[in-house]
Design a protein around this motif. Structure first.
Motif, mmCIF file in Angstrom:
data_model
loop_
_atom_site.group_PDB
_atom_site.id
_atom_site.type_symbol
_atom_site.label_atom_id
_atom_site.label_comp_id
_atom_site.label_asym_id
_atom_site.label_seq_id
_atom_site.Cartn_x
_atom_site.Cartn_y
_atom_site.Cartn_z
ATOM 1 N N ALA A 94 0.841 -1.208 0.000
ATOM 2 C CA ALA A 94 0.000 0.000 0.000
ATOM 3 C C ALA A 94 0.870 1.251 0.000
ATOM 4 N N LEU A 95 1.951 1.214 0.763
ATOM 5 C CA LEU A 95 2.832 2.383 0.835
ATOM 6 C C LEU A 95 3.539 2.625 -0.500
ATOM 7 N N VAL A 96 4.063 1.549 -1.088
ATOM 8 C CA VAL A 96 4.794 1.675 -2.357
ATOM 9 C C VAL A 96 3.855 2.197 -3.448
ATOM 10 N N ASP A 97 2.661 1.580 -3.544
ATOM 11 C CA ASP A 97 1.706 1.985 -4.587
ATOM 12 C C ASP A 97 1.274 3.441 -4.400
ATOM 13 N N SER A 98 1.026 3.827 -3.164
ATOM 14 C CA SER A 98 0.541 5.188 -2.900
ATOM 15 C C SER A 98 1.632 6.211 -3.199
ATOM 16 N N ALA A 99 2.879 5.891 -2.827
ATOM 17 C CA ALA A 99 3.984 6.808 -3.114
ATOM 18 C C ALA A 99 4.109 7.007 -4.629
ATOM 19 N N ARG A 100 3.938 5.900 -5.379
ATOM 20 C CA ARG A 100 4.026 5.996 -6.844
ATOM 21 C C ARG A 100 2.905 6.846 -7.412
ATOM 22 N N GLN A 101 1.699 6.731 -6.851
ATOM 23 C CA GLN A 101 0.596 7.606 -7.294
ATOM 24 C C GLN A 101 0.975 9.079 -7.129
ATOM 25 N N LEU A 102 1.801 9.355 -6.130
ATOM 26 C CA LEU A 102 2.208 10.733 -5.864
ATOM 27 C C LEU A 102 3.493 11.098 -6.600
ATOM 28 N N GLY A 103 3.991 10.167 -7.438
ATOM 29 C CA GLY A 103 5.153 10.460 -8.270
ATOM 30 C C GLY A 103 6.485 10.125 -7.632
ATOM 31 N N ASP A 104 6.475 9.427 -6.499
ATOM 32 C CA ASP A 104 7.731 9.045 -5.841
ATOM 33 C C ASP A 104 7.960 7.552 -6.037
ATOM 34 N N THR A 105 9.040 7.209 -6.755
ATOM 35 C CA THR A 105 9.297 5.798 -7.072
ATOM 36 C C THR A 105 10.522 5.268 -6.331
ATOM 37 N N SER A 106 10.861 5.904 -5.216
ATOM 38 C CA SER A 106 12.128 5.567 -4.552
ATOM 39 C C SER A 106 12.083 4.269 -3.740
ATOM 40 N N LEU A 107 10.897 3.748 -3.441
ATOM 41 C CA LEU A 107 10.827 2.552 -2.589
ATOM 42 C C LEU A 107 10.840 1.269 -3.415
ATOM 43 N N PRO A 108 11.539 0.225 -2.929
ATOM 44 C CA PRO A 108 11.541 -1.074 -3.623
ATOM 45 C C PRO A 108 10.212 -1.810 -3.435
ATOM 46 N N GLU A 109 9.891 -2.705 -4.391
ATOM 47 C CA GLU A 109 8.650 -3.491 -4.325
ATOM 48 C C GLU A 109 8.529 -4.285 -3.033
ATOM 49 N N GLU A 110 9.677 -4.861 -2.637
ATOM 50 C CA GLU A 110 9.667 -5.679 -1.418
ATOM 51 C C GLU A 110 10.383 -4.919 -0.313
ATOM 52 N N GLN A 111 9.884 -5.050 0.894
ATOM 53 C CA GLN A 111 10.554 -4.421 2.028
ATOM 54 C C GLN A 111 11.865 -5.166 2.290
ATOM 55 N N PRO A 112 13.011 -4.477 2.250
ATOM 56 C CA PRO A 112 14.287 -5.177 2.435
ATOM 57 C C PRO A 112 14.418 -5.738 3.857
ATOM 58 N N GLU A 113 15.102 -6.868 3.959
ATOM 59 C CA GLU A 113 15.284 -7.461 5.296
ATOM 60 C C GLU A 113 16.265 -6.664 6.119
ATOM 61 N N MET A 114 17.344 -6.219 5.457
ATOM 62 C CA MET A 114 18.329 -5.398 6.162
ATOM 63 C C MET A 114 18.102 -3.937 5.779
ATOM 64 N N ALA A 115 17.850 -3.107 6.776
ATOM 65 C CA ALA A 115 17.591 -1.695 6.485
ATOM 66 C C ALA A 115 18.850 -0.889 6.768
ATOM 67 N N ASP A 116 19.486 -0.375 5.696
ATOM 68 C CA ASP A 116 20.658 0.476 5.926
ATOM 69 C C ASP A 116 20.218 1.930 6.043
ATOM 70 N N ASP A 117 21.193 2.776 6.330
ATOM 71 C CA ASP A 117 20.898 4.171 6.603
ATOM 72 C C ASP A 117 20.217 4.876 5.428
ATOM 73 N N ASP A 118 20.700 4.601 4.217
ATOM 74 C CA ASP A 118 20.119 5.236 3.033
ATOM 75 C C ASP A 118 18.653 4.857 2.867
ATOM 76 N N PHE A 119 18.400 3.570 3.060
ATOM 77 C CA PHE A 119 17.022 3.092 2.929
ATOM 78 C C PHE A 119 16.113 3.753 3.980
ATOM 79 N N LEU A 120 16.593 3.816 5.224
ATOM 80 C CA LEU A 120 15.775 4.410 6.289
ATOM 81 C C LEU A 120 15.480 5.881 6.005
ATOM 82 N N LYS A 121 16.458 6.574 5.414
ATOM 83 C CA LYS A 121 16.232 7.992 5.087
ATOM 84 C C LYS A 121 15.222 8.142 3.944
ATOM 85 N N THR A 122 15.285 7.231 2.978
ATOM 86 C CA THR A 122 14.290 7.237 1.896
ATOM 87 C C THR A 122 12.892 7.007 2.466
#
Lengths: 123, 291
Positions: free
Chosen positions: A54-82
Protein backbone atom coordinates in the motif's frame (compact mmCIF):
# COMPACT_ATOMS: atom_id res chain seq x y z
CA UNK A 1 -1.96 17.11 7.43
CA UNK A 2 -2.16 13.91 5.59
CA UNK A 3 1.11 12.18 5.00
CA UNK A 4 1.71 8.60 3.96
CA UNK A 5 2.27 7.57 7.60
CA UNK A 6 -1.40 8.44 8.25
CA UNK A 7 -2.64 7.26 4.87
CA UNK A 8 -1.13 3.82 5.60
CA UNK A 9 -3.44 3.56 8.62
CA UNK A 10 -6.70 4.98 7.19
CA UNK A 11 -9.40 2.74 5.70
CA UNK A 12 -12.85 3.25 4.23
CA UNK A 13 -15.54 2.79 6.90
CA UNK A 14 -18.78 3.16 4.96
CA UNK A 15 -21.44 0.76 6.23
CA UNK A 16 -20.88 -2.70 4.72
CA UNK A 17 -17.59 -1.76 3.04
CA UNK A 18 -15.29 -4.27 4.70
CA UNK A 19 -13.23 -5.84 1.91
CA UNK A 20 -10.75 -4.12 -0.39
CA UNK A 21 -11.40 -0.92 1.62
CA UNK A 22 -7.66 -0.27 2.08
CA UNK A 23 -5.62 1.55 0.86
CA UNK A 24 -7.57 4.58 -0.32
CA UNK A 25 -6.47 5.82 -3.75
CA UNK A 26 -5.30 9.41 -4.16
CA UNK A 27 -7.11 11.64 -6.63
CA UNK A 28 -5.91 15.08 -7.84
CA UNK A 29 -3.38 15.18 -5.02
CA UNK A 30 -1.33 18.33 -4.53
CA UNK A 31 1.86 17.43 -2.73
CA UNK A 32 4.14 19.74 -0.78
CA UNK A 33 7.49 18.70 0.62
CA UNK A 34 8.33 19.86 4.13
CA UNK A 35 11.51 18.69 5.76
CA UNK A 36 11.07 16.74 9.00
CA UNK A 37 13.66 15.69 11.54
CA UNK A 38 14.97 12.16 10.84
CA UNK A 39 14.60 9.76 13.74
CA UNK A 40 16.16 6.42 12.88
CA UNK A 41 14.80 4.58 15.92
CA UNK A 42 11.24 5.62 15.13
CA UNK A 43 11.48 4.49 11.51
CA UNK A 44 13.00 1.15 12.55
CA UNK A 45 10.26 0.62 15.15
CA UNK A 46 7.45 1.56 12.76
CA UNK A 47 8.72 -0.53 9.82
CA UNK A 48 7.16 -3.88 10.81
CA UNK A 49 3.72 -2.24 11.09
CA UNK A 50 3.71 -0.76 7.59
CA UNK A 51 1.43 -2.27 4.94
CA UNK A 52 4.28 -2.26 2.45
CA UNK A 53 2.52 -2.72 -0.87
CA UNK A 54 0.00 0.00 0.00
CA UNK A 55 2.83 2.38 0.83
CA UNK A 56 4.79 1.67 -2.36
CA UNK A 57 1.71 1.99 -4.59
CA UNK A 58 0.54 5.19 -2.90
CA UNK A 59 3.98 6.81 -3.11
CA UNK A 60 4.03 6.00 -6.84
CA UNK A 61 0.60 7.61 -7.29
CA UNK A 62 2.21 10.73 -5.86
CA UNK A 63 5.15 10.46 -8.27
CA UNK A 64 7.73 9.04 -5.84
CA UNK A 65 9.30 5.80 -7.07
CA UNK A 66 12.13 5.57 -4.55
CA UNK A 67 10.83 2.55 -2.59
CA UNK A 68 11.54 -1.07 -3.62
CA UNK A 69 8.65 -3.49 -4.32
CA UNK A 70 9.67 -5.68 -1.42
CA UNK A 71 10.55 -4.42 2.03
CA UNK A 72 14.29 -5.18 2.43
CA UNK A 73 15.28 -7.46 5.30
CA UNK A 74 18.33 -5.40 6.16
CA UNK A 75 17.59 -1.69 6.48
CA UNK A 76 20.66 0.48 5.93
CA UNK A 77 20.90 4.17 6.60
CA UNK A 78 20.12 5.24 3.03
CA UNK A 79 17.02 3.09 2.93
CA UNK A 80 15.78 4.41 6.29
CA UNK A 81 16.23 7.99 5.09
CA UNK A 82 14.29 7.24 1.90
CA UNK A 83 11.52 5.69 3.95
CA UNK A 84 11.54 8.69 6.32
CA UNK A 85 11.09 11.01 3.34
CA UNK A 86 8.17 9.02 1.93
CA UNK A 87 6.38 8.61 5.27
CA UNK A 88 6.92 12.01 6.84
CA UNK A 89 7.99 14.66 4.34
CA UNK A 90 5.39 14.41 1.57
CA UNK A 91 2.29 16.36 2.59
CA UNK A 92 -0.92 16.05 0.60
CA UNK A 93 -2.48 19.51 0.85
CA UNK A 94 -5.48 19.22 -1.48
CA UNK A 95 -7.22 16.46 -3.37
CA UNK A 96 -9.12 13.38 -2.29
CA UNK A 97 -8.81 9.75 -1.27
CA UNK A 98 -11.16 7.29 -2.95
CA UNK A 99 -12.21 3.82 -1.79
CA UNK A 100 -11.46 1.18 -4.44
CA UNK A 101 -14.36 -0.94 -3.23
CA UNK A 102 -17.35 1.38 -2.76
CA UNK A 103 -16.08 4.51 -4.51
CA UNK A 104 -16.59 6.80 -1.50
CA UNK A 105 -14.61 10.03 -1.84
CA UNK A 106 -12.85 11.45 1.22
CA UNK A 107 -11.82 15.04 0.40
CA UNK A 108 -8.56 16.59 1.61
CA UNK A 109 -8.69 20.34 2.17
CA UNK A 110 -5.95 22.56 3.64
CA UNK A 111 -4.07 19.40 4.54
CA UNK A 112 -6.94 17.92 6.59
CA UNK A 113 -8.61 14.72 5.34
CA UNK A 114 -12.34 14.59 5.95
CA UNK A 115 -13.28 11.08 7.12
CA UNK A 116 -16.81 12.01 8.24
CA UNK A 117 -19.68 10.09 6.70
CA UNK A 118 -23.30 11.02 6.05
CA UNK A 119 -25.70 9.48 8.55
CA UNK A 120 -26.97 6.77 6.18
CA UNK A 121 -23.38 5.63 5.46
CA UNK A 122 -22.48 4.98 9.11
CA UNK A 123 -22.30 1.31 10.07
CA UNK B 1 -23.29 29.21 44.49
CA UNK B 2 -21.31 30.65 41.60
CA UNK B 3 -21.50 34.43 41.69
CA UNK B 4 -22.19 34.53 37.95
CA UNK B 5 -25.31 32.50 37.26
CA UNK B 6 -24.59 32.37 33.50
CA UNK B 7 -21.76 29.95 34.31
CA UNK B 8 -23.83 27.55 36.42
CA UNK B 9 -24.08 23.93 35.25
CA UNK B 10 -27.63 23.03 34.21
CA UNK B 11 -29.08 19.53 34.59
CA UNK B 12 -30.91 18.42 31.46
CA UNK B 13 -32.64 15.46 29.90
CA UNK B 14 -31.66 14.53 26.36
CA UNK B 15 -34.97 14.45 24.49
CA UNK B 16 -33.73 15.09 20.95
CA UNK B 17 -32.45 12.37 18.69
CA UNK B 18 -28.85 11.73 19.96
CA UNK B 19 -26.94 12.68 16.78
CA UNK B 20 -28.94 15.90 16.38
CA UNK B 21 -28.36 16.72 20.06
CA UNK B 22 -24.60 16.18 19.77
CA UNK B 23 -24.42 18.18 16.54
CA UNK B 24 -26.12 21.17 18.12
CA UNK B 25 -24.69 21.03 21.63
CA UNK B 26 -21.20 19.62 21.01
CA UNK B 27 -19.95 19.95 17.41
CA UNK B 28 -21.38 23.38 16.60
CA UNK B 29 -20.39 24.81 19.98
CA UNK B 30 -16.75 23.71 19.67
CA UNK B 31 -16.50 25.12 16.15
CA UNK B 32 -17.76 28.47 17.49
CA UNK B 33 -15.63 28.66 20.63
CA UNK B 34 -12.52 26.97 19.12
CA UNK B 35 -9.97 29.76 19.42
CA UNK B 36 -11.07 30.98 22.87
CA UNK B 37 -11.38 27.39 24.13
CA UNK B 38 -7.91 26.58 22.84
CA UNK B 39 -6.35 29.59 24.59
CA UNK B 40 -7.55 28.13 27.92
CA UNK B 41 -6.35 24.57 27.20
CA UNK B 42 -2.60 24.64 26.94
CA UNK B 43 -1.38 22.77 30.01
CA UNK B 44 -1.05 19.02 29.59
CA UNK B 45 -2.44 16.93 32.46
CA UNK B 46 0.44 15.12 34.20
CA UNK B 47 -1.17 11.66 34.10
CA UNK B 48 -1.58 11.97 30.30
CA UNK B 49 1.96 13.32 29.87
CA UNK B 50 3.35 10.41 31.95
CA UNK B 51 1.38 7.89 29.91
CA UNK B 52 2.79 9.30 26.66
CA UNK B 53 6.28 9.34 28.20
CA UNK B 54 5.95 5.59 28.87
CA UNK B 55 5.24 4.73 25.21
CA UNK B 56 8.13 2.82 23.53
CA UNK B 57 10.03 4.31 20.59
CA UNK B 58 8.58 3.38 17.20
CA UNK B 59 4.96 3.24 18.36
CA UNK B 60 2.13 5.05 16.58
CA UNK B 61 -0.93 6.29 18.45
CA UNK B 62 -4.32 7.93 18.11
CA UNK B 63 -5.55 10.93 20.09
CA UNK B 64 -9.29 10.47 19.66
CA UNK B 65 -10.90 13.86 20.32
CA UNK B 66 -7.62 15.76 20.13
CA UNK B 67 -9.21 19.24 20.41
CA UNK B 68 -6.43 21.81 20.06
CA UNK B 69 -3.85 19.02 19.83
CA UNK B 70 -2.02 19.84 23.05
CA UNK B 71 -0.96 16.20 23.53
CA UNK B 72 0.30 15.69 19.97
CA UNK B 73 3.83 17.08 20.62
CA UNK B 74 4.38 14.94 23.75
CA UNK B 75 6.67 13.62 25.08
CA UNK B 76 8.58 16.83 24.36
CA UNK B 77 11.97 15.43 25.40
CA UNK B 78 11.60 12.45 23.02
CA UNK B 79 10.35 14.34 20.00
CA UNK B 80 10.00 12.14 16.91
CA UNK B 81 10.44 8.82 18.75
CA UNK B 82 6.68 8.20 18.74
CA UNK B 83 3.88 9.62 16.56
CA UNK B 84 0.44 10.58 17.79
CA UNK B 85 -2.20 11.29 15.14
CA UNK B 86 -5.05 13.59 16.22
CA UNK B 87 -8.71 13.03 15.35
CA UNK B 88 -11.49 15.51 16.07
CA UNK B 89 -14.99 16.46 14.97
CA UNK B 90 -14.22 20.20 14.91
CA UNK B 91 -12.52 21.58 11.81
CA UNK B 92 -11.71 24.83 13.61
CA UNK B 93 -9.98 23.03 16.50
CA UNK B 94 -8.01 20.89 14.02
CA UNK B 95 -6.65 24.00 12.29
CA UNK B 96 -5.17 24.94 15.67
CA UNK B 97 -4.05 21.36 16.42
CA UNK B 98 -2.10 21.16 13.16
CA UNK B 99 0.38 23.68 14.51
CA UNK B 100 0.40 22.51 18.13
CA UNK B 101 3.81 23.20 19.59
CA UNK B 102 5.50 22.49 22.83
CA UNK B 103 8.56 24.50 23.67
CA UNK B 104 10.41 25.49 20.52
CA UNK B 105 9.75 22.46 18.32
CA UNK B 106 8.18 23.65 15.12
CA UNK B 107 6.68 20.63 13.47
CA UNK B 108 3.42 20.04 11.60
CA UNK B 109 1.05 17.60 13.30
CA UNK B 110 -1.01 14.88 11.66
CA UNK B 111 -4.72 15.54 12.12
CA UNK B 112 -7.87 13.94 10.70
CA UNK B 113 -11.46 15.22 10.67
CA UNK B 114 -13.56 12.37 11.95
CA UNK B 115 -15.91 11.08 14.61
CA UNK B 116 -14.67 9.14 17.65
CA UNK B 117 -17.65 6.78 17.37
CA UNK B 118 -16.57 5.58 13.92
CA UNK B 119 -13.47 3.60 12.99
CA UNK B 120 -11.85 5.19 9.95
CA UNK B 121 -8.66 3.13 10.49
CA UNK B 122 -7.59 -0.30 9.44
CA UNK B 123 -8.17 -2.81 12.24
CA UNK B 124 -5.43 -2.85 14.92
CA UNK B 125 -3.60 0.06 13.25
CA UNK B 126 -2.38 1.68 16.46
CA UNK B 127 -0.09 0.71 19.32
CA UNK B 128 -1.68 3.17 21.74
CA UNK B 129 -4.57 5.57 22.02
CA UNK B 130 -5.72 8.36 24.29
CA UNK B 131 -9.28 9.61 24.69
CA UNK B 132 -9.16 12.69 26.86
CA UNK B 133 -12.42 14.44 27.76
CA UNK B 134 -14.19 13.10 24.68
CA UNK B 135 -16.46 10.16 25.47
CA UNK B 136 -18.54 12.28 27.88
CA UNK B 137 -19.86 14.22 24.86
CA UNK B 138 -21.82 11.20 23.54
CA UNK B 139 -25.41 11.45 24.68
CA UNK B 140 -26.50 7.84 25.24
CA UNK B 141 -24.87 4.93 27.05
CA UNK B 142 -25.05 2.87 23.85
CA UNK B 143 -23.13 5.56 21.93
CA UNK B 144 -20.52 5.93 24.70
CA UNK B 145 -20.00 2.16 24.62
CA UNK B 146 -19.63 2.20 20.83
CA UNK B 147 -17.05 4.98 21.13
CA UNK B 148 -15.02 2.81 23.55
CA UNK B 149 -15.31 -0.15 21.17
CA UNK B 150 -14.16 1.96 18.22
CA UNK B 151 -11.10 2.94 20.24
CA UNK B 152 -10.35 -0.69 21.22
CA UNK B 153 -10.76 -1.90 17.62
CA UNK B 154 -8.09 0.48 16.39
CA UNK B 155 -5.56 -0.96 18.87
CA UNK B 156 -3.20 -3.87 18.48
CA UNK B 157 -4.92 -6.79 20.27
CA UNK B 158 -1.58 -8.11 21.53
CA UNK B 159 -0.02 -5.00 23.06
CA UNK B 160 -2.34 -1.99 22.57
CA UNK B 161 -2.49 0.48 25.44
CA UNK B 162 -5.05 3.20 26.10
CA UNK B 163 -5.84 5.99 28.53
CA UNK B 164 -9.44 7.23 28.80
CA UNK B 165 -10.50 10.37 30.73
CA UNK B 166 -14.00 11.63 31.41
CA UNK B 167 -15.48 14.35 33.61
CA UNK B 168 -16.76 13.28 37.01
CA UNK B 169 -19.81 14.34 38.98
CA UNK B 170 -17.43 14.40 41.94
CA UNK B 171 -15.68 17.72 41.36
CA UNK B 172 -12.43 18.88 42.89
CA UNK B 173 -12.74 21.31 45.82
CA UNK B 174 -10.87 23.89 43.70
CA UNK B 175 -13.23 23.48 40.75
CA UNK B 176 -15.52 26.37 39.96
CA UNK B 177 -18.20 23.91 38.96
CA UNK B 178 -20.69 22.11 41.10
CA UNK B 179 -22.87 19.49 39.51
CA UNK B 180 -26.54 19.67 40.41
CA UNK B 181 -28.30 16.32 40.61
CA UNK B 182 -31.65 16.32 38.89
CA UNK B 183 -34.68 14.64 40.43
CA UNK B 184 -35.02 12.31 37.45
CA UNK B 185 -31.52 10.89 37.76
CA UNK B 186 -31.04 7.28 38.83
CA UNK B 187 -27.98 5.96 40.71
CA UNK B 188 -25.23 4.40 38.58
CA UNK B 189 -26.14 6.30 35.43
CA UNK B 190 -24.32 9.62 35.82
CA UNK B 191 -25.86 12.96 35.00
CA UNK B 192 -26.62 14.78 31.73
CA UNK B 193 -25.81 18.49 31.89
CA UNK B 194 -25.14 21.65 29.93
CA UNK B 195 -21.87 23.39 30.85
CA UNK B 196 -22.02 27.00 29.67
CA UNK B 197 -19.19 28.63 27.75
CA UNK B 198 -19.36 32.41 27.83
CA UNK B 199 -17.87 34.07 24.77
CA UNK B 200 -17.51 37.83 24.72
CA UNK B 201 -17.81 39.76 21.47
CA UNK B 202 -14.03 40.37 21.44
CA UNK B 203 -13.31 36.64 21.76
CA UNK B 204 -15.82 35.64 19.08
CA UNK B 205 -14.10 35.99 15.71
CA UNK B 206 -17.32 35.39 13.80
CA UNK B 207 -19.33 38.04 15.71
CA UNK B 208 -20.80 40.86 13.66
CA UNK B 209 -20.89 44.47 14.88
CA UNK B 210 -24.51 44.14 15.87
CA UNK B 211 -23.88 40.97 17.91
CA UNK B 212 -24.68 41.10 21.64
CA UNK B 213 -21.80 41.84 24.04
CA UNK B 214 -21.59 38.23 25.04
CA UNK B 215 -23.08 34.90 24.08
CA UNK B 216 -23.51 31.82 26.23
CA UNK B 217 -22.93 28.50 24.45
CA UNK B 218 -24.27 25.36 26.15
CA UNK B 219 -21.97 22.38 25.80
CA UNK B 220 -23.48 18.97 26.48
CA UNK B 221 -21.69 16.64 28.91
CA UNK B 222 -22.53 13.32 30.42
CA UNK B 223 -20.93 13.57 33.87
CA UNK B 224 -19.74 10.17 35.05
CA UNK B 225 -20.23 8.82 38.54
CA UNK B 226 -17.95 6.52 40.48
CA UNK B 227 -17.57 3.10 38.82
CA UNK B 228 -19.48 4.10 35.69
CA UNK B 229 -16.42 4.40 33.40
CA UNK B 230 -15.19 0.97 34.51
CA UNK B 231 -18.61 -0.57 33.84
CA UNK B 232 -18.69 1.10 30.41
CA UNK B 233 -15.26 -0.22 29.40
CA UNK B 234 -15.97 -3.74 30.72
CA UNK B 235 -19.30 -3.78 28.86
CA UNK B 236 -17.58 -2.65 25.66
CA UNK B 237 -14.89 -5.33 26.08
CA UNK B 238 -17.41 -8.12 26.71
CA UNK B 239 -19.35 -7.02 23.64
CA UNK B 240 -16.20 -7.61 21.60
CA UNK B 241 -15.58 -11.05 23.11
CA UNK B 242 -12.63 -9.88 25.21
CA UNK B 243 -11.83 -11.43 28.58
CA UNK B 244 -11.57 -8.73 31.24
CA UNK B 245 -8.67 -9.33 33.61
CA UNK B 246 -4.99 -10.18 33.53
CA UNK B 247 -3.52 -12.48 30.83
CA UNK B 248 -3.43 -15.33 33.38
CA UNK B 249 -7.20 -15.46 33.21
CA UNK B 250 -6.95 -16.31 29.53
CA UNK B 251 -5.26 -19.60 30.42
CA UNK B 252 -8.28 -21.61 31.45
CA UNK B 253 -9.03 -25.19 30.36
CA UNK B 254 -9.22 -25.63 26.60
CA UNK B 255 -11.88 -27.79 24.98
CA UNK B 256 -10.78 -30.66 22.69
CA UNK B 257 -7.12 -29.73 22.90
CA UNK B 258 -7.70 -27.05 20.26
CA UNK B 259 -5.11 -24.31 20.13
CA UNK B 260 -6.79 -20.97 20.16
CA UNK B 261 -5.91 -17.39 20.76
CA UNK B 262 -7.61 -15.75 23.67
CA UNK B 263 -7.83 -11.99 23.73
CA UNK B 264 -8.36 -9.79 26.71
CA UNK B 265 -8.29 -6.36 28.31
CA UNK B 266 -6.62 -5.55 31.61
CA UNK B 267 -7.41 -2.42 33.58
CA UNK B 268 -4.08 -1.28 35.01
CA UNK B 269 -5.24 1.94 36.67
CA UNK B 270 -8.68 3.19 37.71
CA UNK B 271 -8.61 6.56 39.46
CA UNK B 272 -10.11 9.98 40.04
CA UNK B 273 -8.02 13.08 39.55
CA UNK B 274 -8.99 16.74 39.62
CA UNK B 275 -12.67 16.30 38.71
CA UNK B 276 -12.04 13.48 36.22
CA UNK B 277 -12.23 9.70 36.24
CA UNK B 278 -9.59 7.94 34.22
CA UNK B 279 -8.71 4.38 33.30
CA UNK B 280 -5.53 3.05 31.80
CA UNK B 281 -5.85 -0.30 30.07
CA UNK B 282 -3.87 -2.71 27.99
CA UNK B 283 -4.91 -5.43 25.57
CA UNK B 284 -3.35 -8.88 25.60
CA UNK B 285 -3.44 -12.03 23.55
CA UNK B 286 -2.36 -15.48 24.70
CA UNK B 287 -2.27 -18.75 22.90
CA UNK B 288 -3.98 -21.34 25.02
CA UNK B 289 -1.72 -24.39 25.49
CA UNK B 290 -2.73 -27.88 24.35
CA UNK B 291 -4.59 -29.58 27.16
Amino acid sequence: MVRLITHNLLACHVKGCTTNNFPLVFQDAQVEIHEAEFNEDFIRGFMPKIEWKALVDSARQLGDTSLPEEQPEMADDDFLKTLHHVLLEMHIEEGAMVCQNCGHVYPISNGIPNMLLAEHEIG
Amino acid sequence: MPSDTSKAVIPIQVIDEPQAHEKRHVHEVYDQIASHFSSTRYKPWPVVANFLQSIPTGWVGLDSGTGNGKYLPLPANRSGETWTIGLDRSQNLLRIAMNANYGDTNCIREVVLGDAIETCWRVSAFDYAISIATIHHFSTKERRERAVQSLLQTLSPSHGRALIYVWAIEQDALSKRSIPISEQSSPGHGEDVFVPWVLSKQQDKSASDSAPERRVHHRYYHMFEKGELRDLICGAAHGMGLTVGSPREGLGPVADGMRQKIRGLEIVEDSWERSNYYIELRLWEVEAPDS
